[in-house]
Design an enzyme around this catalytic site. Structure first.
Site, PDB file in Angstrom:
ATOM      1  CB  SER A 147      -0.968   0.045   1.197  1.00  0.00           C
ATOM      2  OG  SER A 147      -1.320   1.239   1.502  1.00  0.00           O
ATOM      3  CE1 TYR A 160      -5.492  -1.728   4.278  1.00  0.00           C
ATOM      4  CE2 TYR A 160      -3.930   0.181   4.119  1.00  0.00           C
ATOM      5  CZ  TYR A 160      -4.655  -0.876   3.765  1.00  0.00           C
ATOM      6  OH  TYR A 160      -4.796  -1.285   2.204  1.00  0.00           O
TER       7      TYR A 160
END
Length: 255
Positions: A147, A160
């Site tokens: 990410s 996350y």
């Protein structure tokens, strides 16, 4: 070898986790279009049936499976299902993930545990259990989805962010151990794509504007724009690429 054959996945079998929609669905369809038989995973029963049906309708080969990757028994169930559907798994694409948003001072412990279990613990367990055979065979491709938050801290997404930083670390650690066995372990770091996971950001006028201004390409990515990177890392074209994190971000990291 002709160049186009370097990117062919004919005769290969791939598992794509989190293939019910968004980036996972696009990449599953892309691998199938390149010739692979794709095992499409979803966390919910029949959740990947639409992806499977679209692949078959386009002339490809696919099956759908389901397993809850937030629990160890779900991971073990997925491995068993994969083994039932194929003798040899050539490509593992770990796309399944979840996100929880809350300020760090009040971030719930159960939310932290869920995100880490799905995004990191399940990913490593699948790499370990399915990668073991690849190492023994001395052939295989593992693609982990990282990410932009593998590089930055984000806002109100501490679990996350931690998980995606760790995905990069696991990718490099496995590459160090397995590259000598002809198993390439790499990652893709998607930029800001229009998916369910980013809907909250898209719906926030201020954040949406900030993001679009930061991306040199000037717009959010579409899931189909991730397919080329996935096919490259799944194919012979990447046989000497190890421990790499390929950013597909419209230039976001360069800004």
């Amino acid at each position: 070898m002709q160049t186009h054959l370097l990117f062919s996945l004919e005769g290969k079998t791939a598992l794509v986790t989190g293939a019910s929609r968004g980036l996972g669905q696009a990449m599953a369809k892309g691998l199938a279009a390149a010739g692979a038989k794709v095992i499409c995973h979803s966390s919910s029963a029949d959740g990947a049936n639409e992806t499977r049906d679209q692949i078959i309708a386009n002339g490809g080969q696919a099956v759908s499976v389901s397993a809850d990757l937030s629990h160890e028994h779900g991971v073990n169930s997925l491995v068993e299902q994969v083994q039932q559907h194929c003798e040899v798994l050539d490509i593992l694409l770990n796309n399944a993930g979840t996100i929880e948003r809350a300020p760090a001072v009040s971030f719930p412990k159960e939310s932290w545990d869920k995100v880490i279990d799905v995004n990191l613990n399940a990913l490593f367990a699948l790499c370990q259990q399915l990668g073991r055979t690849m190492v023994q065979r001395k052939q295989g491709k593992i693609i982990n989805i990282a990410s932009m938050l593998s590089y930055t801290g984000g806002i109100t997404v501490p679990a996350y962010t931690a998980s995606k930083h760790a995905v990069v670390g696991v990718t490099k650690a496995l590459a160090n151990e397995w590259a000598g066995s002809n198993v390439q372990v790499n990652a893709i770091a998607p930029g800001y794509f229009r998916t369910d996971n980013t809907q909250a950001l898209q719906d926030d006028p201020s954040r949406n504007s900030e993001i679009e201004k930061r991306i040199p390409a000037g717009c959010w990515g579409q899931p189909e724009q991730l397919v080329g990177a996935a096919v490259f890392l799944a194919s012979q074209a990447s046989d000497y690429v190890n421990g790499h994190v390929l950013a597909v971000d419209g230039g976001w990291l360069a800004r």
